[in-house]
Design a protein around this motif. Structure first.
Motif, PDB file in Angstrom:
ATOM      1  N   VAL A 120      21.388 -70.014  13.699  1.00 26.55           N
ATOM      2  CA  VAL A 120      22.087 -70.213  12.428  1.00 26.55           C
ATOM      3  C   VAL A 120      21.185 -71.029  11.518  1.00 26.55           C
ATOM      4  N   SER A 121      21.477 -71.000  10.248  1.00 21.59           N
ATOM      5  CA  SER A 121      20.750 -71.826   9.277  1.00 21.59           C
ATOM      6  C   SER A 121      21.738 -72.744   8.586  1.00 21.59           C
ATOM      7  N   PHE A 122      21.246 -73.885   8.099  1.00 23.76           N
ATOM      8  CA  PHE A 122      22.134 -74.834   7.432  1.00 23.76           C
ATOM      9  C   PHE A 122      21.342 -75.653   6.426  1.00 23.76           C
ATOM     10  N   THR A 123      22.067 -76.245   5.504  1.00 22.14           N
ATOM     11  CA  THR A 123      21.487 -77.143   4.508  1.00 22.14           C
ATOM     12  C   THR A 123      22.320 -78.411   4.443  1.00 22.14           C
ATOM     13  N   VAL A 124      21.711 -79.459   3.889  1.00 19.53           N
ATOM     14  CA  VAL A 124      22.412 -80.725   3.672  1.00 19.53           C
ATOM     15  C   VAL A 124      22.290 -81.098   2.203  1.00 19.53           C
ATOM     16  N   LYS A 125      23.206 -81.923   1.729  1.00 19.31           N
ATOM     17  CA  LYS A 125      23.220 -82.284   0.314  1.00 19.31           C
ATOM     18  C   LYS A 125      21.984 -83.078  -0.088  1.00 19.31           C
ATOM     19  N   ALA A 126      21.449 -83.858   0.842  1.00 21.90           N
ATOM     20  CA  ALA A 126      20.276 -84.663   0.517  1.00 21.90           C
ATOM     21  C   ALA A 126      19.045 -83.805   0.275  1.00 21.90           C
ATOM     22  N   LEU A 127      18.981 -82.637   0.920  1.00 27.20           N
ATOM     23  CA  LEU A 127      17.847 -81.718   0.765  1.00 27.20           C
ATOM     24  C   LEU A 127      18.391 -80.312   0.512  1.00 27.20           C
ATOM     25  N   PRO A 128      18.975 -80.081  -0.679  1.00 29.91           N
ATOM     26  CA  PRO A 128      19.691 -78.818  -0.917  1.00 29.91           C
ATOM     27  C   PRO A 128      18.800 -77.585  -0.913  1.00 29.91           C
ATOM     28  N   HIS A 129      17.518 -77.754  -1.197  1.00 28.96           N
ATOM     29  CA  HIS A 129      16.631 -76.599  -1.301  1.00 28.96           C
ATOM     30  C   HIS A 129      15.804 -76.371  -0.034  1.00 28.96           C
ATOM     31  N   LYS A 130      16.080 -77.129   1.024  1.00 25.50           N
ATOM     32  CA  LYS A 130      15.330 -76.966   2.263  1.00 25.50           C
ATOM     33  C   LYS A 130      16.261 -76.490   3.368  1.00 25.50           C
ATOM     34  N   PRO A 131      16.114 -75.232   3.812  1.00 34.34           N
ATOM     35  CA  PRO A 131      16.969 -74.748   4.900  1.00 34.34           C
ATOM     36  C   PRO A 131      16.450 -75.216   6.261  1.00 34.34           C
ATOM     37  N   PHE A 132      17.359 -75.464   7.169  1.00 32.97           N
ATOM     38  CA  PHE A 132      17.038 -75.820   8.545  1.00 32.97           C
ATOM     39  C   PHE A 132      17.639 -74.755   9.470  1.00 32.97           C
ATOM     40  N   THR A 133      17.081 -74.635  10.639  1.00 30.32           N
ATOM     41  CA  THR A 133      17.595 -73.673  11.616  1.00 30.32           C
ATOM     42  C   THR A 133      17.944 -74.386  12.913  1.00 30.32           C
ATOM     43  N   ALA A 134      18.859 -73.780  13.655  1.00 35.90           N
ATOM     44  CA  ALA A 134      19.262 -74.324  14.952  1.00 35.90           C
ATOM     45  C   ALA A 134      19.817 -73.187  15.792  1.00 35.90           C
ATOM     46  N   LYS A 135      19.767 -73.353  17.122  1.00 34.84           N
ATOM     47  CA  LYS A 135      20.303 -72.358  18.037  1.00 34.84           C
ATOM     48  C   LYS A 135      21.532 -72.907  18.753  1.00 34.84           C
ATOM     49  N   VAL A 136      22.457 -72.016  19.023  1.00 33.86           N
ATOM     50  CA  VAL A 136      23.688 -72.407  19.701  1.00 33.86           C
ATOM     51  C   VAL A 136      23.361 -72.798  21.140  1.00 33.86           C
ATOM     52  N   ASN A 137      23.770 -74.009  21.530  1.00 31.41           N
ATOM     53  CA  ASN A 137      23.523 -74.494  22.893  1.00 31.41           C
ATOM     54  C   ASN A 137      24.791 -74.661  23.712  1.00 31.41           C
ATOM     55  N   ARG A 138      25.889 -75.017  23.048  1.00 35.20           N
ATOM     56  CA  ARG A 138      27.124 -75.263  23.789  1.00 35.20           C
ATOM     57  C   ARG A 138      28.319 -74.714  23.011  1.00 35.20           C
ATOM     58  N   LEU A 139      29.214 -74.022  23.726  1.00 37.35           N
ATOM     59  CA  LEU A 139      30.471 -73.555  23.168  1.00 37.35           C
ATOM     60  C   LEU A 139      31.608 -74.149  23.982  1.00 37.35           C
ATOM     61  N   ALA A 140      32.643 -74.604  23.298  1.00 33.10           N
ATOM     62  CA  ALA A 140      33.742 -75.261  23.999  1.00 33.10           C
ATOM     63  C   ALA A 140      34.456 -74.307  24.944  1.00 33.10           C
ATOM     64  N   GLY A 141      34.528 -73.020  24.584  1.00 27.10           N
ATOM     65  CA  GLY A 141      35.236 -72.069  25.437  1.00 27.10           C
ATOM     66  C   GLY A 141      36.732 -72.135  25.308  1.00 27.10           C
ATOM     67  N   ALA A 142      37.224 -72.886  24.307  1.00 32.13           N
ATOM     68  CA  ALA A 142      38.671 -73.002  24.054  1.00 32.13           C
ATOM     69  C   ALA A 142      38.863 -73.344  22.590  1.00 32.13           C
ATOM     70  N   LEU A 143      40.058 -73.063  22.093  1.00 38.22           N
ATOM     71  CA  LEU A 143      40.371 -73.343  20.697  1.00 38.22           C
ATOM     72  C   LEU A 143      41.059 -74.687  20.561  1.00 38.22           C
TER      73      LEU A 143
END
Length: 372
Positions: free
Chosen positions: A237-260
């Motif tokens: 997935v990609s994400f941005t933060v307000k402090a750096l609005p024009h710089k995208p970051f990426t991350a990979k899913v590592n953990r899922l709760a498996g419940a809602l």
């Protein structure tokens, strides 16, 4: 002369009105016929495909590890070696405490340990001598030998208990030195030298320090139930933060709760984010773009072909020169496309622009088939 002119006008006026009234219905009917002949309903052919879309949901960055550090025993702060913003290593000394009563307890435990050791050594020596003497027949009775062995075992147990008591007090003394459990940054300090501290609720309401590991952060997102099946481990997935609005970051899913979550009806998903350059901070709110790539082909239609009425959600099908409202359920949506599910078949003709004015089972004069 004027009177005759007035009479003449009055006589002609009804005639003009009659002609006007007679001409009006005829023109309207002709216009209606023209409109009916030119009106064409646009349709499209229903086909299957994969809808590639992206949803944007808020997330939060938190420290990969965080701990509030309290004093293990009631004591006074002797010296603080770090402050807010200090980078520390695992095992590094953070603060030294002092508790005179623990020093006294340690001295007493050491004295008792030496005393019990001397008693045990004496009883052991006695038993060893009796055992050696008993090898000569008739010199030592078996009862005296058994009593000496019992005395030795009893003194040994007392000696072991004294060692355990000494170790307990010595461990408490070791607690007077507070060390970092892992490498990180001190993000909070709530005491000064001389302060009285202790376990939470027993001397300290606030921790001495707050330690965070920030070289790696956790990106936490609550994914709604509708989209929870699209996200798997190692998805990027990609994400941005307000402090750096024009710089995208990426991350990979590592953990899922498996419940809602019972309150939000969403699944907690965590991604690990490398932060060795310290550009990101724990607590930042993020905007996360999650790609929703369907694994199976579904029916995809223009969003304008979906009819949202008070009776439900429908798509209008053209069948045997008449309309038919087909109830459907909606899936993912983009700006102009929507996934639909229902009793549908490929290559059926659907009306492109749905409206409640197109009633169910209405005849269709003509259609114009267009591509989606």
């Amino acid at each position: 002369m004027n009177i005759n002119r007035i009479i003449t006008l009055c006589c002609f006026s009804p005639i003009v009105c009659i002609f006007a009234k007679c001409a009006s219905p005829s023109n309207s009917a002709e216009k209606a016929r023209d409109d009916s002949n030119t009106a064409v309903i646009e349709t499209f052919q229903l086909t299957k495909g994969q809808l590639v879309s992206v949803i944007r949901i808020p997330g939060e960055l938190i420290a990969y590890q965080q701990v509030d550090i309290y004093a293990k025993v009631n004591s006074f702060v002797k010296r603080l070696y770090v402050d807010v913003g200090s980078e520390v290593k695992a095992g590094q000394l953070l603060a030294a405490m002092e508790a005179p009563e623990i020093t006294s307890q340690l001295s007493g435990a050491a004295s008792r340990l030496k005393s019990q050791e001397a008693v045990y050594l004496a009883s052991k020596a006695t038993y060893d001598r009796l055992l050696e003497t008993s090898k000569t027949p008739g010199t030592v009775s078996q009862n005296d030998l058994d009593l000496a062995l019992a005395k030795q075992n009893s003194d040994l147990a007392q000696f072991e208990a004294a060692k355990a008591a000494y170790k307990e007090v010595d461990d408490n003394k070791n607690y007077l030195e507070i060390r970092a459990p892992f490498a990180g940054i001190i993000t909070g300090r709530n005491v000064s030298s001389g302060a009285y501290v202790g376990p939470s609720g027993k001397g300290s309401e606030l921790p001495i320090f707050t330690l965070q590991e920030q070289d790696k952060l956790r990106l936490v997102v609550s994914v709604p139930e509708l989209y929870s099946s699209y996200l798997k481990k190692q998805h990027e997935v990609s994400f941005t933060v307000k402090a750096l609005p024009h710089k995208p970051f990426t991350a990979k899913v590592n953990r899922l709760a498996g419940a809602l979550d019972t309150r939000l009806r969403a699944q907690r998903v965590e991604m690990d984010v490398n932060n060795t350059d310290k550009q990101l901070l724990p607590g930042m709110i993020t905007e996360v773009d999650i790609p929703l790539n369907g694994q199976d082909e579904t029916f995809i239609v223009p969003s304008e072909s979906i009819l949202e009425s008070t009776m439900g959600t429908y798509i209008i099908k053209v069948e045997h020169d008449s309309t038919k409202w087909v109830p459907i359920k909606l899936g993912r949506q983009t700006d102009d496309k929507t996934e639909i599910y229902g009793n549908l078949n490929e290559n059926e003709q659907m009306i492109k622009l749905a409206s409640e004015e197109i009633r169910d089972q209405s005849p269709v004069a003509g259609t114009l088939n267009i591509s989606q």
